[in-house]
Design an enzyme around this catalytic site. Structure first.
Site, mmCIF file in Angstrom:
data_model
loop_
_atom_site.group_PDB
_atom_site.id
_atom_site.type_symbol
_atom_site.label_atom_id
_atom_site.label_comp_id
_atom_site.label_asym_id
_atom_site.label_seq_id
_atom_site.Cartn_x
_atom_site.Cartn_y
_atom_site.Cartn_z
ATOM 1 N N GLY A 1 42.552 68.721 -34.091
ATOM 2 C CA GLY A 1 40.989 69.021 -34.298
ATOM 3 C C GLY A 1 40.703 67.966 -35.179
ATOM 4 O O GLY A 1 40.874 66.853 -35.242
ATOM 5 N N GLN B 1 38.675 49.563 -15.284
ATOM 6 C CA GLN B 1 37.905 49.652 -13.878
ATOM 7 C C GLN B 1 38.132 48.258 -13.032
ATOM 8 O O GLN B 1 38.094 48.357 -11.833
ATOM 9 C CB GLN B 1 36.353 49.512 -14.592
ATOM 10 C CG GLN B 1 35.968 50.692 -15.125
ATOM 11 C CD GLN B 1 36.245 51.085 -16.623
ATOM 12 O OE1 GLN B 1 36.768 50.045 -17.481
ATOM 13 N NE2 GLN B 1 36.118 52.063 -17.374
ATOM 14 N N THR C 1 40.234 45.334 -17.768
ATOM 15 C CA THR C 1 39.884 46.606 -18.008
ATOM 16 C C THR C 1 40.446 47.550 -16.852
ATOM 17 O O THR C 1 40.601 47.136 -15.784
ATOM 18 C CB THR C 1 38.507 47.010 -18.358
ATOM 19 O OG1 THR C 1 37.826 46.476 -16.916
ATOM 20 C CG2 THR C 1 37.815 45.938 -19.218
ATOM 21 N N GLU D 1 44.064 42.555 -21.038
ATOM 22 C CA GLU D 1 44.524 42.190 -19.716
ATOM 23 C C GLU D 1 43.971 42.821 -18.611
ATOM 24 O O GLU D 1 44.332 42.988 -17.474
ATOM 25 C CB GLU D 1 46.200 42.350 -19.575
ATOM 26 C CG GLU D 1 47.038 41.652 -20.786
ATOM 27 C CD GLU D 1 48.387 42.067 -20.430
ATOM 28 O OE1 GLU D 1 48.685 42.359 -19.476
ATOM 29 O OE2 GLU D 1 49.154 41.758 -21.407
#
Length: 81
Positions: free
Chosen positions: A37, A65, A63, A61
């Protein structure tokens, strides 16, 4: 050595391993922060440092994506064979 010999399968396996481990590390660290929390985001909490470190691994190195795109291209090429 495999990359130097043009063995793209070993390169793709390495890419997949990096992608999976970095995304799993971020998920685990984010869950730890969530469990703690408000205390999990404080400067004295080790979980916030682990989250930052894991997030960096998703970025350096290439992303995640970019890695997803490359793995998708590999899968399409493999399906055509």
């Amino acid at each position: 050595v495999s990359k130097e010999r043009g063995e793209t399968e070993s390169v793709n396996h390495t890419l997949l391993a990096k992608y999976r481990t970095s995304t799993i590390a971020v998920k685990a660290a984010a869950d730890a922060v969530q469990i703690h929390g408000a205390q999990g985001i404080g400067a004295e909490a080790s979980v916030q440092r682990h989250y930052r470190d894991a997030k960096v691994m998703e970025i350096i190195e290439g992303t995640t994506q970019i890695q997803q795109t490359m793995l998708g291209q590999f899968a399409v090429r493999a399906a055509r064979l």
